[in-house]
Scaffold this active site. Structure first.
Site, PDB file in Angstrom:
ATOM      1  N   LYS A  65       0.750  -1.069  -0.080  1.00  0.00           N
ATOM      2  CA  LYS A  65      -0.177  -0.025  -0.002  1.00  0.00           C
ATOM      3  C   LYS A  65       0.805   1.156  -0.084  1.00  0.00           C
ATOM      4  O   LYS A  65       0.411   2.440  -0.422  1.00  0.00           O
ATOM      5  CB  LYS A  65      -1.001  -0.151   1.037  1.00  0.00           C
ATOM      6  CG  LYS A  65      -2.157  -1.093   1.184  1.00  0.00           C
ATOM      7  CD  LYS A  65      -3.094  -0.917   2.279  1.00  0.00           C
ATOM      8  CE  LYS A  65      -4.011  -2.197   2.213  1.00  0.00           C
ATOM      9  NZ  LYS A  65      -5.078  -2.062   3.220  1.00  0.00           N
ATOM     10  N   ASP A 101     -10.190   2.276   2.685  1.00  0.00           N
ATOM     11  CA  ASP A 101     -10.176   1.485   4.119  1.00  0.00           C
ATOM     12  C   ASP A 101     -10.594   2.662   5.022  1.00  0.00           C
ATOM     13  O   ASP A 101     -11.183   2.012   5.913  1.00  0.00           O
ATOM     14  CB  ASP A 101      -8.795   1.127   4.206  1.00  0.00           C
ATOM     15  CG  ASP A 101      -8.191  -0.082   3.415  1.00  0.00           C
ATOM     16  OD1 ASP A 101      -9.055  -0.812   2.961  1.00  0.00           O
ATOM     17  OD2 ASP A 101      -7.005   0.013   3.237  1.00  0.00           O
TER      18      ASP A 101
END
Ligand code: NDP
Length: 265
Positions: A65, A101
């Protein structure tokens, strides 16, 4: 019209539910898309691989990420806030990076009403990517971790931090297990004696681990507390990513109805 291709990049990636979630929704909503998984071993090749596979968009999972964040030309608010990207779209040869997220997590938490004081159990990556965001949303965050090292940066950032040895419990409206205790074992995230001091006065308990009735959730349920596992967070980040993938053609609830099926198959 040619089919739009999507993928999830990660290592490991074989366990991911994302292909199932997105393909179920593509099919039911009649979007001409196909979503696959790609084992990416070297994160520095993320951009090259994405372009070579002729994909319209990707999700990115552990451990890439941060590399995904670096690979983007443009970043959304949440990506800038938390420094990691889990969704990328290619538009006009530019890579647009998003973090879904974070809003997914916020939405899952906001479904419990009248929450102000939150106790995080754990101080790892998940805690890191959500603590500031929740603080900005007006929540008071306290962190309790088994060891000191990971707490230092939270302390520097002004959060109340405790180890099991230094903890003096107050009343917390919401308690969230952000450790991996209970994921592959049957451990509680903190000593039972501590949890039994804070759970009774809480309003609700969440475990970020999904698809498992963890020892933490079992204990919370024994005190008749409303609980949630990590499935909603996973589902909501997927819905927000799907909105980006499909240029917001469908409503949140429409996508949710279809994607939810991935959790009951
Ligand atoms: P990290 O590896 O970054 O951090 C792990 C944390 O757990 C540390 O604070 C560590 O404490 C603590 N810990 C580990 N084992 C124990 C134990 N037996 N007892 C007490 N504390 C323990 O993990 P992540 O933040 O990346 O992930 C945490 C959890 O969140 C995982 O279970 C993961 O599956 C889940 N997750 C769920 C998501 C969802 O969408 N639902 C999304 C992302 C993650 P110490 O510092 O002392 O080592």
């Amino acid at each position: 019209m040619s089919q739009h291709l999507f993928a999830i990049f990660g290592n490991p990636v074989s366990h991911s539910k994302s292909p199932l979630m997105h393909n179920l929704a593509f099919k039911a909503l009649k979007f001409n898309g196909c979503y696959t998984r790609h084992l990416l071993t070297d994160g520095t090749t993320l951009k090259k691989t994405f372009l070579a596979l002729n994909l319209k968009g990707i999700n990115i999972t552990v451990p890439h990420k941060e590399e995904a964040y670096k690979a983007c030309d443009e970043l959304d608010y949440f990506a800038k806030q938390v420094g990691v990207v889990n969704t990328i779209i290619k538009k006009d040869n530019k890579l647009y990076g998003y973090n879904t997220d974070a809003p997914g997590f916020l939405k899952a938490i906001s479904e419990f009403k009248n929450i102000k004081n939150i106790l995080f159990l754990g101080a790892g990556g998940t805690a890191q990517s959500t603590a500031n965001l929740l603080k900005e949303e007006g929540y008071n965050i306290t962190l309790l971790n088994r060891s000191q090292a990971r707490l230092d940066k939270f302390k520097e950032a002004g959060f109340k931090t405790y180890t099991f040895e230094t903890f003096t419990p107050l009343t917390y409206d919401l308690i969230i297990n952000m450790t991996s205790a209970g994921l592959e074992d049957e451990e509680l995230p903190a000593p039972k004696s501590i949890l039994e001091q804070v759970i009774p006065s809480s309003q609700a308990c969440i475990d970020v681990i999904y698809g498992k009735n963890t020892p933490f959730l079992q204990l919370a349920k024994a005190y008749k507390k409303p609980t949630k596992d990590g499935s909603d967070m996973l589902l909501y980040q997927g819905i927000f990513a799907f909105e980006y993938f499909t240029d917001a053609q469908y409503s949140f609830e429409e996508i949710k109805t279809q994607m939810k099926k991935a959790f009951i198959l």
